[in-house]
Enzyme design. Sequence first.
Site, short mmCIF file in Angstrom:
data_model
loop_
_atom_site.label_atom_id
_atom_site.label_comp_id
_atom_site.label_asym_id
_atom_site.label_seq_id
_atom_site.Cartn_x
_atom_site.Cartn_y
_atom_site.Cartn_z
N HIS A 20 21.63 39.71 4.13
CA HIS A 20 21.17 39.01 5.09
C HIS A 20 21.70 37.66 5.24
O HIS A 20 21.12 36.98 5.88
CB HIS A 20 19.68 39.14 5.29
CG HIS A 20 19.13 40.65 5.35
ND1 HIS A 20 18.45 41.43 4.44
CD2 HIS A 20 19.31 41.36 6.50
CE1 HIS A 20 18.31 42.61 4.87
NE2 HIS A 20 18.68 42.64 6.05
N GLU A 49 8.89 35.41 6.31
CA GLU A 49 10.19 35.92 6.23
C GLU A 49 10.46 35.76 4.65
O GLU A 49 10.57 34.77 3.92
CB GLU A 49 11.19 34.85 6.65
CG GLU A 49 12.65 35.16 6.53
CD GLU A 49 12.91 36.50 6.84
OE1 GLU A 49 13.62 37.07 5.67
OE2 GLU A 49 13.04 36.90 8.01
N LYS A 50 10.91 36.94 4.12
CA LYS A 50 11.06 37.15 2.63
C LYS A 50 12.24 36.68 2.25
O LYS A 50 12.52 36.46 0.94
CB LYS A 50 10.90 38.69 2.34
CG LYS A 50 12.08 39.53 2.97
CD LYS A 50 11.85 40.97 2.67
CE LYS A 50 12.83 41.77 3.61
NZ LYS A 50 12.43 43.27 3.37
N HIS A 51 13.12 36.17 3.01
CA HIS A 51 14.49 35.52 2.43
C HIS A 51 14.58 33.87 2.25
O HIS A 51 15.09 33.52 1.67
CB HIS A 51 15.42 35.82 3.42
CG HIS A 51 16.01 37.37 3.45
ND1 HIS A 51 15.38 38.11 4.24
CD2 HIS A 51 16.77 38.01 2.70
CE1 HIS A 51 15.65 39.41 4.02
NE2 HIS A 51 16.47 39.33 3.02
N HIS A 64 10.66 39.65 -1.99
CA HIS A 64 11.93 40.10 -1.63
C HIS A 64 12.48 41.05 -2.47
O HIS A 64 12.31 41.21 -3.67
CB HIS A 64 12.98 39.03 -1.94
CG HIS A 64 14.46 39.34 -1.23
ND1 HIS A 64 15.32 40.16 -1.99
CD2 HIS A 64 14.90 39.13 0.11
CE1 HIS A 64 16.31 40.21 -1.10
NE2 HIS A 64 16.41 39.44 -0.15
N HIS A 88 19.86 45.34 -2.69
CA HIS A 88 19.46 44.48 -1.75
C HIS A 88 18.82 43.27 -2.69
O HIS A 88 18.04 43.52 -3.27
CB HIS A 88 18.57 44.88 -0.86
CG HIS A 88 17.91 44.00 0.12
ND1 HIS A 88 17.25 44.24 0.94
CD2 HIS A 88 18.32 42.70 0.47
CE1 HIS A 88 16.98 43.33 1.69
NE2 HIS A 88 17.62 42.20 1.29
N CYS A 114 21.25 36.15 0.24
CA CYS A 114 20.93 37.50 0.35
C CYS A 114 22.27 38.27 0.35
O CYS A 114 23.01 37.92 1.24
CB CYS A 114 19.80 37.94 1.39
SG CYS A 114 19.51 39.46 1.19
#
Length: 134
Positions: free
Chosen positions: A114, A11-13, A41, A47, A111
């Site tokens: 997100h 998970e990049k977040h 990310h 974004h 983010c």
Amino acid sequence: MFIQKDDWKKEKHMPVIEVPAQVKAGEVFQVKVCIGKEIPHPNTTEHHIDWIDLYFHPEGEKFPHQVGHFAFTAHGEAAAGPNLGPVYTQPELVVTLKVSKPGTFHALSICNIHGLWESEQALAVTVPGVAQMG
């Protein structure tokens, strides 16, 4: 739940906290927090990560202590248009500190698309002159 958690390897977040497994009480050490360690990310006008907060919650205490709030404010914005600017900040930080007892670091990041993400990492602390169990 509005605070999201997941495995940072997929998970990049997720904030990734890098801290020694053990430190000596009162000695200075570094903590690194980054977003997108395994999967980068995006860092674009549309974004991006706005900020990372880092807390330390000492073992046996009711409340955590805020180590710092780190804002990332340059995402390629420019008068010419999105992603045409000369500066892009990367969502990572290194902070130097010392603690007197064991506890847990908590990193929160947001983010702009997100939402809010959290991770934690325990820290063992040895006290000079005190016998260690184990």
